[in-house]
Design a protein around this motif. Structure first.
Motif, PDB file in Angstrom:
ATOM      1  N   GLY A   1       0.842  -1.187   0.000  1.00  0.00           N
ATOM      2  CA  GLY A   1       0.000   0.000   0.000  1.00  0.00           C
ATOM      3  C   GLY A   1       0.875   1.234   0.000  1.00  0.00           C
ATOM      4  O   GLY A   1       2.107   1.138  -0.051  1.00  0.00           O
ATOM      5  N   ALA A   2       0.229   2.375   0.043  1.00  0.00           N
ATOM      6  CA  ALA A   2       0.938   3.650   0.152  1.00  0.00           C
ATOM      7  C   ALA A   2      -0.068   4.704   0.586  1.00  0.00           C
ATOM      8  O   ALA A   2      -1.266   4.584   0.304  1.00  0.00           O
ATOM      9  N   GLY A   3       0.414   5.707   1.306  1.00  0.00           N
ATOM     10  CA  GLY A   3      -0.448   6.821   1.700  1.00  0.00           C
ATOM     11  C   GLY A   3       0.013   8.097   1.041  1.00  0.00           C
ATOM     12  O   GLY A   3       1.111   8.563   1.309  1.00  0.00           O
ATOM     13  N   TYR A   4      -0.812   8.603   0.140  1.00  0.00           N
ATOM     14  CA  TYR A   4      -0.565   9.920  -0.464  1.00  0.00           C
ATOM     15  C   TYR A   4      -1.413  10.895   0.354  1.00  0.00           C
ATOM     16  O   TYR A   4      -2.607  11.030   0.117  1.00  0.00           O
ATOM     17  N   ASN A   5      -0.808  11.543   1.323  1.00  0.00           N
ATOM     18  CA  ASN A   5      -1.615  12.282   2.292  1.00  0.00           C
ATOM     19  C   ASN A   5      -1.601  13.790   2.106  1.00  0.00           C
ATOM     20  O   ASN A   5      -1.988  14.532   3.005  1.00  0.00           O
ATOM     21  N   GLU A   6      -1.150  14.232   0.942  1.00  0.00           N
ATOM     22  CA  GLU A   6      -1.256  15.657   0.614  1.00  0.00           C
ATOM     23  C   GLU A   6      -2.644  15.910   0.019  1.00  0.00           C
ATOM     24  O   GLU A   6      -3.022  15.258  -0.948  1.00  0.00           O
ATOM     25  N   PRO A   7      -3.415  16.842   0.582  1.00  0.00           N
ATOM     26  CA  PRO A   7      -4.712  17.145  -0.025  1.00  0.00           C
ATOM     27  C   PRO A   7      -4.554  17.573  -1.483  1.00  0.00           C
ATOM     28  O   PRO A   7      -3.562  18.206  -1.833  1.00  0.00           O
ATOM     29  N   SER A   8      -5.513  17.209  -2.307  1.00  0.00           N
ATOM     30  CA  SER A   8      -5.471  17.564  -3.721  1.00  0.00           C
ATOM     31  C   SER A   8      -6.019  18.966  -3.929  1.00  0.00           C
ATOM     32  O   SER A   8      -7.176  19.235  -3.634  1.00  0.00           O
ATOM     33  N   ALA A   9      -5.162  19.848  -4.426  1.00  0.00           N
ATOM     34  CA  ALA A   9      -5.603  21.216  -4.690  1.00  0.00           C
ATOM     35  C   ALA A   9      -6.608  21.224  -5.839  1.00  0.00           C
ATOM     36  O   ALA A   9      -7.554  22.005  -5.862  1.00  0.00           O
ATOM     37  N   LYS A  10      -6.420  20.278  -6.754  1.00  0.00           N
ATOM     38  CA  LYS A  10      -7.240  20.254  -7.962  1.00  0.00           C
ATOM     39  C   LYS A  10      -8.634  19.696  -7.686  1.00  0.00           C
ATOM     40  O   LYS A  10      -9.642  20.257  -8.112  1.00  0.00           O
ATOM     41  N   LEU A  11      -8.688  18.563  -6.973  1.00  0.00           N
ATOM     42  CA  LEU A  11      -9.973  17.875  -6.808  1.00  0.00           C
ATOM     43  C   LEU A  11     -10.538  17.958  -5.395  1.00  0.00           C
ATOM     44  O   LEU A  11     -11.652  17.526  -5.142  1.00  0.00           O
ATOM     45  N   GLY A  12      -9.753  18.487  -4.455  1.00  0.00           N
ATOM     46  CA  GLY A  12     -10.293  18.747  -3.121  1.00  0.00           C
ATOM     47  C   GLY A  12     -10.273  17.587  -2.148  1.00  0.00           C
ATOM     48  O   GLY A  12     -10.615  17.768  -0.989  1.00  0.00           O
ATOM     49  N   TYR A  13      -9.865  16.384  -2.603  1.00  0.00           N
ATOM     50  CA  TYR A  13      -9.868  15.262  -1.664  1.00  0.00           C
ATOM     51  C   TYR A  13      -8.685  15.367  -0.700  1.00  0.00           C
ATOM     52  O   TYR A  13      -7.721  16.069  -0.940  1.00  0.00           O
ATOM     53  N   GLU A  14      -8.788  14.611   0.433  1.00  0.00           N
ATOM     54  CA  GLU A  14      -7.786  14.731   1.503  1.00  0.00           C
ATOM     55  C   GLU A  14      -6.584  13.818   1.300  1.00  0.00           C
ATOM     56  O   GLU A  14      -5.544  14.029   1.906  1.00  0.00           O
ATOM     57  N   GLY A  15      -6.733  12.784   0.502  1.00  0.00           N
ATOM     58  CA  GLY A  15      -5.599  11.902   0.289  1.00  0.00           C
ATOM     59  C   GLY A  15      -5.994  10.674  -0.514  1.00  0.00           C
ATOM     60  O   GLY A  15      -7.174  10.401  -0.718  1.00  0.00           O
ATOM     61  N   ILE A  16      -4.948   9.951  -0.985  1.00  0.00           N
ATOM     62  CA  ILE A  16      -5.156   8.688  -1.698  1.00  0.00           C
ATOM     63  C   ILE A  16      -4.499   7.578  -0.887  1.00  0.00           C
ATOM     64  O   ILE A  16      -3.342   7.706  -0.492  1.00  0.00           O
ATOM     65  N   SER A  17      -5.250   6.501  -0.611  1.00  0.00           N
ATOM     66  CA  SER A  17      -4.648   5.304  -0.034  1.00  0.00           C
ATOM     67  C   SER A  17      -4.660   4.227  -1.104  1.00  0.00           C
ATOM     68  O   SER A  17      -5.680   4.014  -1.754  1.00  0.00           O
ATOM     69  N   THR A  18      -3.533   3.558  -1.290  1.00  0.00           N
ATOM     70  CA  THR A  18      -3.529   2.427  -2.207  1.00  0.00           C
ATOM     71  C   THR A  18      -3.522   1.138  -1.389  1.00  0.00           C
ATOM     72  O   THR A  18      -2.985   1.101  -0.290  1.00  0.00           O
ATOM     73  N   ALA A  19      -4.157   0.110  -1.914  1.00  0.00           N
ATOM     74  CA  ALA A  19      -4.235  -1.163  -1.197  1.00  0.00           C
ATOM     75  C   ALA A  19      -4.427  -2.286  -2.202  1.00  0.00           C
ATOM     76  O   ALA A  19      -4.980  -2.084  -3.279  1.00  0.00           O
ATOM     77  N   SER A  20      -3.980  -3.474  -1.830  1.00  0.00           N
ATOM     78  CA  SER A  20      -4.261  -4.661  -2.641  1.00  0.00           C
ATOM     79  C   SER A  20      -5.637  -5.167  -2.277  1.00  0.00           C
ATOM     80  O   SER A  20      -5.947  -5.320  -1.100  1.00  0.00           O
ATOM     81  N   ALA A  21      -6.416  -5.467  -3.295  1.00  0.00           N
ATOM     82  CA  ALA A  21      -7.783  -5.914  -3.040  1.00  0.00           C
ATOM     83  C   ALA A  21      -7.811  -7.238  -2.278  1.00  0.00           C
ATOM     84  O   ALA A  21      -8.641  -7.435  -1.406  1.00  0.00           O
ATOM     85  N   GLY A  22      -6.882  -8.114  -2.579  1.00  0.00           N
ATOM     86  CA  GLY A  22      -6.939  -9.466  -2.025  1.00  0.00           C
ATOM     87  C   GLY A  22      -6.097  -9.680  -0.790  1.00  0.00           C
ATOM     88  O   GLY A  22      -5.780 -10.804  -0.445  1.00  0.00           O
ATOM     89  N   ASN A  23      -5.697  -8.604  -0.118  1.00  0.00           N
ATOM     90  CA  ASN A  23      -4.851  -8.753   1.072  1.00  0.00           C
ATOM     91  C   ASN A  23      -5.439  -7.971   2.241  1.00  0.00           C
ATOM     92  O   ASN A  23      -5.593  -6.760   2.179  1.00  0.00           O
ATOM     93  N   ALA A  24      -5.788  -8.690   3.326  1.00  0.00           N
ATOM     94  CA  ALA A  24      -6.497  -8.058   4.442  1.00  0.00           C
ATOM     95  C   ALA A  24      -5.625  -7.038   5.172  1.00  0.00           C
ATOM     96  O   ALA A  24      -6.106  -5.991   5.595  1.00  0.00           O
ATOM     97  N   LYS A  25      -4.351  -7.318   5.322  1.00  0.00           N
ATOM     98  CA  LYS A  25      -3.471  -6.370   6.018  1.00  0.00           C
ATOM     99  C   LYS A  25      -3.319  -5.083   5.222  1.00  0.00           C
ATOM    100  O   LYS A  25      -3.086  -4.009   5.771  1.00  0.00           O
ATOM    101  N   SER A  26      -3.456  -5.220   3.922  1.00  0.00           N
ATOM    102  CA  SER A  26      -3.369  -4.062   3.050  1.00  0.00           C
ATOM    103  C   SER A  26      -4.499  -3.075   3.362  1.00  0.00           C
ATOM    104  O   SER A  26      -4.312  -1.866   3.310  1.00  0.00           O
ATOM    105  N   GLY A  27      -5.667  -3.607   3.731  1.00  0.00           N
ATOM    106  CA  GLY A  27      -6.785  -2.745   4.121  1.00  0.00           C
ATOM    107  C   GLY A  27      -6.484  -1.980   5.400  1.00  0.00           C
ATOM    108  O   GLY A  27      -6.891  -0.842   5.572  1.00  0.00           O
TER     109      GLY A  27
END
Ligand SMILES: [Zn+2]
Length: 460
Positions: free
Chosen positions: A225-251
């Protein structure tokens, strides 16, 4: 939190890591070290172009607790993978960019909107993407305070059709796939660091209405996974979290990252035996969950998490000032020994829960007019208010006032017929006040954000 300048010197051995702050520089170096022998990528020239800071999830442990994170890295904004061949199949073209409201709890303006975009799903696998998105949301809502507050959220999926199934770096570092978002493991040489092409992610997120948080699900079972925790100036969201769909720890990684993006919480982990991180001697930290103060000092000064000191915390133990946090072994303390801000799979601690609830209500409204307030309501009308359905419903109070005087008989109701008000001549003021009186919030400043009111002019 201001980092010590001496870590910056450590950066000189890694000149390609152009980091914004010195502490992050040290952390990024450390992350590469933490990856350990056999996991670091062969050093090479850095990819060109702009970079963005991400948090690296902790290494997946075979046994014992998994550290929540292992530092940060500056990674390319662009993704990886083969250039996508033209999507020529009519079905694929039709599906790409399709938006679905998977969980509907109200209007985008009044709810916290999570947008989930899949990567590495072919046109034939979109049904599985939708199932994976629901499953990941189920995992997030298994953790408090998400469980209690899940109805403050809307969840949207945006279909991104990938030419190939799976993402780059899975199973092996050299495996390169052509995917819609350019997701790849082995980002910055760290196997579990799952990066994306942020511009491509944004192009899909923009198709959904007003994202507050973004989750990118990779069609993979590999931990990462990864945490992109800079708010998006363009779209207004607070961050992006990436995760593997098939891995529980990734959640769990994704939940931890929302601690940063929504809760504005600091990491509660630290680096033992690491030069530059033995002791913090800077000013008080900005974040609510790390502090330079002892518990006694906190209580005396009535500051930081003093309202929770001595209470039993959901992650175990009592709230105090535990030495170590914000990457430093000494000089900074954390509220409990092992919350999710330090160890994956653990709950948020009490100060963390309070900070998360504050974050939820930054995006969600507690009281929304169900009947227009733009016109005067008459005898045939009913005043309606929409309130969130919280799991602990007793904590929500709904009170009605006519010209400032409480109408006790309507307490708890979300609809009041004007006919029943017994109005005299002229215009009157009907107000409903809604408050979330959760015991999980003790800070009056935060509690003020958990109240709302709707006002109508009424005439008989
Ligand atoms: Zn973190």
């Amino acid at each position: 939190m201001r980092p010590p300048t001496r870590s910056a010197m450590r950066l000189s051995r890694h000149p390609h890591r152009r980091l914004g702050t010195a502490a992050l520089a040290g952390v990024a170096v450390l992350a590469a070290l933490a990856a350990g022998p056999g996991t670091a990528a062969a050093a090479g020239p850095p990819p060109p172009g702009p970079r963005v800071q991400v948090e690296i999830p902790g290494p997946e442990a075979a046994s014992g607790p998994t550290p929540a994170g292992s530092g940060h890295a500056l990674v390319p904004v662009t993704g990886q993978g083969r250039p996508a061949p033209h999507l020529s199949a009519p079905a694929a073209v039709a599906a790409d960019g399709h938006v679905t409201k998977v969980v509907d709890n109200g209007s985008t303006a009044d709810r916290l909107d999570i947008v989930v975009v899949g990567d590495g799903y072919t046109a034939d696998q979109l049904d599985r993407f939708h199932a994976d998105a629901k499953e990941k949301w189920g995992e997030i809502t298994g953790v408090e305070p998400y469980t209690t507050y899940q109805n403050l959220f809307n969840v949207w999926t945006v279909d991104a059709v990938s030419p190939e199934s799976g993402v780059s770096g899975d199973p092996a570092q050299g495996d390169v796939k052509s995917t819609a978002l350019g997701s790849y493991f082995w980002c910055d040489g760290v196997e579990r660091l799952l990066c994306v092409d942020q511009d491509k992610v944004d192009s899909y997120v923009a198709k959904a209405p007003q994202a507050d948080l973004v989750v990118v699900l990779a069609n993979s079972a590999k931990y990462g996974g990864a945490g992109y925790n800079e708010p998006s100036a363009k779209l207004g969201y607070e961050g992006i979290s990436t995760a593997s769909a098939g891995n529980a720890k990734s959640g769990q990684v994704a939940i931890h990252e929302t601690g940063h993006s929504l809760g504005k919480l600091a990491d509660e982990y630290f680096y033992p035996d690491t030069p530059g991180y033995e002791h913090y001697s800077g000013p008080e930290a900005e974040q609510s969950n790390i502090s330079i103060l002892t518990a006694d000092r906190m209580a005396a000064d009535r500051t930081k998490w003093y309202r929770w000191l001595g209470e039993t915390s959901p992650d175990g133990g009592t709230v105090g000032a535990y030495e170590g946090g914000g990457y430093y072994v000494t000089g900074l303390s954390r509220p409990t020994d092992g919350s999710i801000m330090r160890i994956l799979g653990k709950p948020f601690n009490l100060p963390g829960v309070e900070a998360m609830i504050a974050g939820f209500y930054r995006h969600a409204s507690i009281a929304t007019p169900g009947t227009s307030t733009a016109r005067t309501l008459r005898s045939s009308d009913t005043a309606r208010v929409v309130v969130p359905r919280l799991a602990g419903a007793r904590q929500l109070t709904v009170r009605w006032y006519l010209d400032g005087r409480e109408l006790r008989r309507y307490e708890g109701r979300t609809a009041v017929p004007v006919r029943g008000l017994g109005l005299g001549r002229g215009a009157h003021d009907l107000t409903v006040r809604v408050a979330d009186r959760t015991a999980s919030v003790r800070d009056p400043g935060i509690a003020a954000g958990l109240r709302g009111a709707v006002r109508w002019e009424v005439r008989r």
